[in-house]
Design an enzyme around this catalytic site. Structure first.
Site, short mmCIF file in Angstrom:
data_model
loop_
_atom_site.label_atom_id
_atom_site.label_comp_id
_atom_site.label_asym_id
_atom_site.label_seq_id
_atom_site.Cartn_x
_atom_site.Cartn_y
_atom_site.Cartn_z
N LEU A 23 0.95 -1.25 -0.08
CA LEU A 23 0.02 -0.06 -0.03
C LEU A 23 0.71 1.21 -0.08
O LEU A 23 1.97 1.27 0.49
CB LEU A 23 -0.97 0.19 1.40
CG LEU A 23 -2.02 -1.05 1.48
CD1 LEU A 23 -2.77 -1.17 2.58
CD2 LEU A 23 -2.97 -1.64 0.14
N HIS A 27 -3.27 4.36 -2.39
CA HIS A 27 -4.30 3.41 -2.02
C HIS A 27 -4.96 4.05 -0.65
O HIS A 27 -6.06 4.16 -0.52
CB HIS A 27 -3.79 2.01 -1.24
CG HIS A 27 -3.27 1.15 -2.20
ND1 HIS A 27 -1.74 0.96 -2.50
CD2 HIS A 27 -3.68 0.32 -3.17
CE1 HIS A 27 -1.57 0.13 -3.37
NE2 HIS A 27 -2.77 -0.29 -3.85
N GLN A 51 -3.82 -13.25 -11.77
CA GLN A 51 -3.68 -12.00 -12.68
C GLN A 51 -2.42 -11.84 -13.16
O GLN A 51 -1.91 -10.91 -13.82
CB GLN A 51 -4.57 -11.06 -12.37
CG GLN A 51 -3.68 -10.26 -11.04
CD GLN A 51 -4.65 -9.13 -10.16
OE1 GLN A 51 -5.64 -9.42 -9.74
NE2 GLN A 51 -4.36 -7.97 -10.67
#
Ligand code: PAF
Length: 256
Positions: A23, A27, A51
């Site tokens: 983060l 974020h 992904q």
């Protein structure tokens, strides 16, 4: 802030911000925006194997759990959910297909990436059942595709958060060398100075350290290459510096 490992411990109504951790201030801005929509702000951290195109890329993805907890708590997350693989992907889970838009631009360079993103987002939505979910505009193609599968979940778009020199914040930026980090500013220069696709490409070409993957004007509504009839244009750029993939985009206004 409560840290939970099972979706059953989450509140029944919330604003939701899915993440893969590592983060940063980008974020934090999503969490702060989420607070405007619900007193319960749920963030998830799940590094979604589906992904990533390769095991190597997955292994290289930055992991900063202690900093993540601090950033989430400070930015107003009320419930930080750290699901495990079997909760997200039980046997027989349904896979999503991103369709033709999933095969162009980011999808062309990262085959299967958007199928993986949509599969995890759908699973996360089903488990959290949020009222709204917040996504950053930086991943514009991802945003476009998620809106199409969101169903009842209202998708809120948050503007891209940038470093002082304009570089879009990304968890991948930490992998740039100091020279690469300087070279990366060409992307913002190109996006803010170019009026045409040709100018966009010409400015990017002034930085030898940046290998362009694509630099195009697209029609925002259809996410396809802009035509002379398109309105709502957006410039999208992707490429590599030091082997690190960087992407960014910017609205180019309405064409008369
Ligand atoms: O944008 C991301 O961080 C990821 O693609 C997402 C939406 C959390 C899905 O894994």
């Amino acid at each position: 802030m409560k840290v939970v490992t099972n979706a059953r411990e989450l509140p029944s109504a919330c604003a939701f911000v899915p993440t893969m951790g590592a983060l940063h201030a980008g974020h934090a801005s999503l969490f702060q925006l989420a607070k405007k929509y619900s007193e319960n702000v749920v963030a998830s951290i799940f590094i979604n194997p589906l992904q990533f195109e390769s095991q190597e890329d997955l292994a290289k993805y930055p992991r900063t759990p202690d900093i993540d907890i601090e950033i989430a708590a400070t930015a107003g997350v009320t419930h930080l959910w750290l699901p495990n693989q079997s909760e997200i992907y039980p046997e027989g889970f349904a896979k999503q297909s991103a369709g033709p838009i999933g095969d162009i631009y980011e999808g062309k360079s990262r085959p299967g990436h958007f199928d993986g993103v949509l599969t995890v987002v759908r699973r996360l939505f089903d488990l959290v059942n949020p009222t709204v979910a917040i996504f950053g505009e930086k991943d514009f193609q991802q945003l476009h595709l998620i809106k199409a599968i969101a169903g009842e979940v209202e998708i809120i778009t948050a503007p891209t958060v940038r470093e002082n020199d304009g570089l879009a914040m990304s968890s991948r930026n930490v992998r740039l060398t100091p020279e690469g980090r300087t070279a990366a500013t060409v992307i913002y220069r190109a996006l803010t100075q170019a009026k045409t696709e040709e100018e966009l490409r010409a400015i990017l070409a002034t930085e030898p350290a940046f290998t362009v993957d694509y630099a195009d004007f697209i029609d925002e509504q259809s996410f396809t290459h802009a035509q002379s009839s398109s309105s709502d244009l957006r410039a999208i750029v992707a490429g590599w510096i030091n082997g690190v993939r960087l992407i960014d985009n910017m609205p180019m206004g309405i064409r008369a």
